[in-house]
Design a protein around this motif. Structure first.
Motif: not given
Length: 324
Positions: A245-253
């Protein structure tokens, strides 16, 4: 092997005569030579008619005179990554890799980048931007009171960690300022975010852009310096260390940050994760990332099944001009 997020079916011969721009006259010349020679060898290996071209040794007008059809920009820093070269190539009518004039110019200025991101509420560490004339001893002493310690002191128009100091005490500030002023007339002072350092590369443009896997960087002593970036083999580059979930958040940011600057072709954002809550903070966007054996974009591409020569070929195929 993960399915590559981009179409790698490219006719190398159709790309014409290609100049790999490398070297140049910036403080990052040694890194650019490593990047450029790597790209040159990779392109030739897949059948591209590629030639080295050093703008520090030949005038750019020679690109037109020598009949080059497109340019792969492997220059880093001033004169290669800051929009000036891109503007010259626009004038010459030679399509080039990476971001256009405006995006290159804004992204090369770390202070301006933070201001742009701030307009949309993207998280970036608290900072101060001060000109040379403002940097009296008294003003320098006040900076840690405003940002806390440690303070990251940067020349905002340089890359590859050149001129950067992590000032851990008041006594470090003057030396950090003196070092950075050797590279810039305006300095960026940034609150130090304590936690893991990560980076995330992007390929493409606009809504079709895709983020590659996030890389966690573990450098010796926690100092991702020039030495630890390009010389030492002790730095670790790790995939899959973050919760999904954190990796996906970073990618979207990172995708939002990339699109907001108007980047195209490729780029790489560097971030810090605050240890207390793992909140990501954007540091900068690189629009002409390194392509050396230690570089992060090739590592991230490899993680999704894109080999180094394929990556170079794909990037070259995306070369274009701002003007239509």
């Amino acid at each position: 092997m993960t399915t590559p997020p981009i179409d790698l079916n490219i006719d190398a011969a159709a790309l014409g005569k290609v100049a790999v721009l490398l070297g140049g006259g910036s403080a990052e010349r040694p890194v650019s030579l490593m990047s450029g020679n790597g790209v040159l060898a990779a392109l030739r290996a897949v059948g591209v008619d590629a030639h080295a071209f050093d703008p520090a040794e030949r005038p750019l007008q020679a690109l037109q005179a020598d009949g080059f059809d497109r340019a792969f920009i492997a220059l880093h820093g001033r004169g290669g990554e800051d929009g000036t070269l891109q503007g010259a190539l626009e004038w010459l009518g030679i399509p080039y890799t990476g971001s256009g004039v405006t995006a290159s110019g804004v992204a090369m200025d770390k202070t301006m980048t933070k201001r742009v991101w701030g307009t949309e509420g993207l998280p970036t560490p608290p900072y101060l931007a001060l000109a040379r004339a403002e940097l009296t001893r008294e003003r320098i002493r006040q900076i840690p009171d405003e940002l806390g310690l440690p303070v990251i002191v940067k020349p905002p128009h340089e890359g590859s960690s050149i001129g950067i100091t992590k000032a851990v005490g008041y006594s470090d500030m003057q030396g950090a300022v003196d070092l950075a002023l050797g590279f810039d007339d305006e300095l960026l002072f940034e609150q130090c975010i304590d936690g893991p350092e990560v980076t995330c590369a992007v390929l493409g443009q606009g809504e079709s852009a895709v983020a590659l896997p996030v890389v966690e960087i573990r450098a010796a002593g926690g100092d991702y310096s020039y030495e630890n970036k390009y010389v030492s083999n002790d730095t670790q580059y790790l995939f899959g260390t973050l919760p999904a979930a954190l990796e996906a958040e970073i990618q979207q940011l990172v995708l939002k940050a990339y699109r907001l600057l108007g980047c195209r072709g490729w780029g790489r954002a560097d971030l810090m994760l605050r240890k207390a809550d793992m909140k990501p903070f954007l540091l900068e966007m690189n629009t002409s990332p390194g392509m050396t054996s230690h570089s992060l974009v090739p590592k991230a591409a490899q993680a999704v099944g894109i080999a180094y020569p394929q990556l170079c070929l794909w990037l070259l195929a995306q070369a274009r001009l701002d003007r239509r």
